[in-house]
Design an enzyme around this catalytic site. Structure first.
Site, PDB file in Angstrom:
ATOM      1  N   ASN A   9       0.936  -1.171  -0.124  1.00 33.07           N
ATOM      2  CA  ASN A   9       0.061  -0.152   0.005  1.00 33.07           C
ATOM      3  C   ASN A   9       1.233   1.287  -0.034  1.00 33.07           C
ATOM      4  O   ASN A   9       1.405   1.760   0.907  1.00 33.07           O
ATOM      5  CB  ASN A   9      -0.574   0.273   0.664  1.00 33.07           C
ATOM      6  CG  ASN A   9      -1.333   0.699   1.536  1.00 33.07           C
ATOM      7  OD1 ASN A   9      -1.719   2.157   0.451  1.00 33.07           O
ATOM      8  ND2 ASN A   9      -2.338   1.575   2.740  1.00 33.07           N
ATOM      9  N   LYS A  11       0.301   4.356  -0.525  1.00 31.31           N
ATOM     10  CA  LYS A  11      -0.107   5.111   0.514  1.00 31.31           C
ATOM     11  C   LYS A  11       0.348   6.924  -0.510  1.00 31.31           C
ATOM     12  O   LYS A  11       0.373   6.353  -1.758  1.00 31.31           O
ATOM     13  CB  LYS A  11       0.835   5.604   1.269  1.00 31.31           C
ATOM     14  CG  LYS A  11      -0.249   4.083   2.446  1.00 31.31           C
ATOM     15  CD  LYS A  11      -0.132   4.529   4.135  1.00 31.31           C
ATOM     16  CE  LYS A  11      -0.571   3.162   4.654  1.00 31.31           C
ATOM     17  NZ  LYS A  11       0.196   2.941   6.449  1.00 31.31           N
ATOM     18  N   HIS A  95      -9.278   1.563   3.991  1.00 30.23           N
ATOM     19  CA  HIS A  95      -8.327   1.225   4.713  1.00 30.23           C
ATOM     20  C   HIS A  95      -8.213   2.503   6.572  1.00 30.23           C
ATOM     21  O   HIS A  95      -9.232   3.067   6.607  1.00 30.23           O
ATOM     22  CB  HIS A  95      -7.032   2.261   4.951  1.00 30.23           C
ATOM     23  CG  HIS A  95      -5.235   2.774   4.828  1.00 30.23           C
ATOM     24  ND1 HIS A  95      -5.201   2.338   5.913  1.00 30.23           N
ATOM     25  CD2 HIS A  95      -4.254   0.759   5.106  1.00 30.23           C
ATOM     26  CE1 HIS A  95      -3.900   2.826   6.345  1.00 30.23           C
ATOM     27  NE2 HIS A  95      -3.580   1.026   5.800  1.00 30.23           N
ATOM     28  N   GLU A  97      -6.731   4.876   7.460  1.00 37.93           N
ATOM     29  CA  GLU A  97      -6.954   6.107   7.483  1.00 37.93           C
ATOM     30  C   GLU A  97      -7.896   6.953   6.026  1.00 37.93           C
ATOM     31  O   GLU A  97      -7.353   8.049   7.114  1.00 37.93           O
ATOM     32  CB  GLU A  97      -5.123   6.217   6.602  1.00 37.93           C
ATOM     33  CG  GLU A  97      -3.939   6.105   7.701  1.00 37.93           C
ATOM     34  CD  GLU A  97      -2.632   6.039   6.688  1.00 37.93           C
ATOM     35  OE1 GLU A  97      -2.760   6.003   5.400  1.00 37.93           O
ATOM     36  OE2 GLU A  97      -2.255   4.864   6.984  1.00 37.93           O
ATOM     37  N   GLU A 167      -6.343  -5.235  10.634  1.00 37.47           N
ATOM     38  CA  GLU A 167      -4.405  -4.164  10.599  1.00 37.47           C
ATOM     39  C   GLU A 167      -5.430  -3.624  11.442  1.00 37.47           C
ATOM     40  O   GLU A 167      -5.811  -2.390  11.993  1.00 37.47           O
ATOM     41  CB  GLU A 167      -4.378  -2.441   9.398  1.00 37.47           C
ATOM     42  CG  GLU A 167      -4.371  -3.504   7.725  1.00 37.47           C
ATOM     43  CD  GLU A 167      -3.224  -2.311   6.813  1.00 37.47           C
ATOM     44  OE1 GLU A 167      -2.489  -3.034   6.757  1.00 37.47           O
ATOM     45  OE2 GLU A 167      -3.722  -1.990   7.105  1.00 37.47           O
ATOM     46  N   GLY A 173       2.435   1.718  10.690  1.00 38.26           N
ATOM     47  CA  GLY A 173       2.992   3.069  10.829  1.00 38.26           C
ATOM     48  C   GLY A 173       4.204   3.304  11.724  1.00 38.26           C
ATOM     49  O   GLY A 173       4.378   4.700  11.836  1.00 38.26           O
ATOM     50  N   SER A 213       2.942  -2.171  10.028  1.00 40.22           N
ATOM     51  CA  SER A 213       4.539  -2.550  10.118  1.00 40.22           C
ATOM     52  C   SER A 213       5.215  -4.041   9.987  1.00 40.22           C
ATOM     53  O   SER A 213       5.755  -4.504  10.538  1.00 40.22           O
ATOM     54  CB  SER A 213       4.705  -1.979  12.208  1.00 40.22           C
ATOM     55  OG  SER A 213       4.533  -0.295  12.449  1.00 40.22           O
TER      56      SER A 213
END
Ligand code: PGA
Length: 251
Positions: A9, A11, A95, A97, A167, A173, A213
């Site tokens: 991904n 991003k 996701h 985010e 996730e 991250g 991660s």
């Protein structure tokens, strides 16, 4: 037997020329490593360049989001039909985010998922608990609820085109990774939720990735777990050697 799916991904990283250079670099490194599917999900404007660079290789290029409407007054959004026309097969939906910064809810995630599936795309559906929820001991409830809400109205037949990415938000991250045991346990809880909705056969066949991660150091241990069928990789998907090491761990 479920097949490993290793997906990057990107991003909001890589311009078209940077994506071309990256794919050209990693293409020979992952050539012939056919024990897993390899996907990079790219920013919309980068997809075309990445696809051209990946032509003839074992790398597929996907998108990072898609809107649920067919077309219309949704400034800044992109439809499934648009993605299909340029040859996009995979799309990340939900996701954390998107949920955290752009107001996505289980309802919009569900709508996007159904729109992408209706257009014949494959969905990488992301879900997972935040830190407070894990600390409160309600991870199972959270992932089970998200699984059910995000997949509401999705048929058993369509589940062939759904990959779930577990996730944990606290691991994305941050350099913090779920332990292999935590990842296995929670992916297993998602599988149980799938079994409640669709029965054991669909639950056993569904690919559930771990994301948060995942890197060249921890991938082998995570991927060795029964319920972990791949990875959704952010940071380490931007470095060819790191991503290749994760692909190697899935061989
Ligand atoms: P990370 O991102 O690997 O950088 O933690 C994972 C993700 O957001 O999918």
């Amino acid at each position: 037997m479920r097949r490993y799916v290793i997906a990057g991904n990107w991003k909001m990283n890589f311009t078209p020329s940077q994506a071309t250079a990256f794919i050209n670099e990693i293409k020979p490194m992952v050539a012939g490593k056919d024990n897993c599917d390899i996907i990079f999900c790219a920013p919309y404007v980068t997809i075309d360049a990445a696809m051209k660079a990946a032509e003839g290789s074992n790398i597929k290029i996907g998108a990072e989001n898609v809107h649920f409407a067919e077309k219309g007054a949704y400034t800044g959004e992109v439809s499934a039909e648009m993605l299909k026309e340029i040859g996009v097969e995979y799309v990340i939906i939900g996701h954390s985010e998107r949920r955290q910064y752009f107001g996505e809810t289980d309802e919009t995630v569900n709508l996007r998922t159904k729109a992408a599936l209706a257009a014949g795309m494959k969905v990488i559906l992301c879900l997972g608990e935040v830190k407070e929820q894990r600390l409160a001991g309600i991870t199972r409830e959270i992932v089970s609820m998200q699984t059910k809400l995000d997949l509401a109205g999705v048929s058993a037949e369509d589940m062939k085109n759904v990959i779930i990415a577990y996730e944990p938000v606290w691991a994305i991250g941050t350099g913090l990774t779920a332990t292999p045991e935590q990842a296995d346990e929670t992916c297993g809880q998602i599988r149980e939720a799938l079994a409640e909705i669709y029965g054991a056969e669909v639950a056993e066949a569904t690919i559930i990735q771990y994301g948060g991660s995942m890197n060249e150091k921890n991938a082998a241990e995570l991927l060795a777990k029964t319920n972990v069928d791949g990875g959704l990789i952010g940071g380490a998907s931007l470095v060819a050697a790191k991503f290749t090491a994760i692909v190697d761990a899935a061989q």
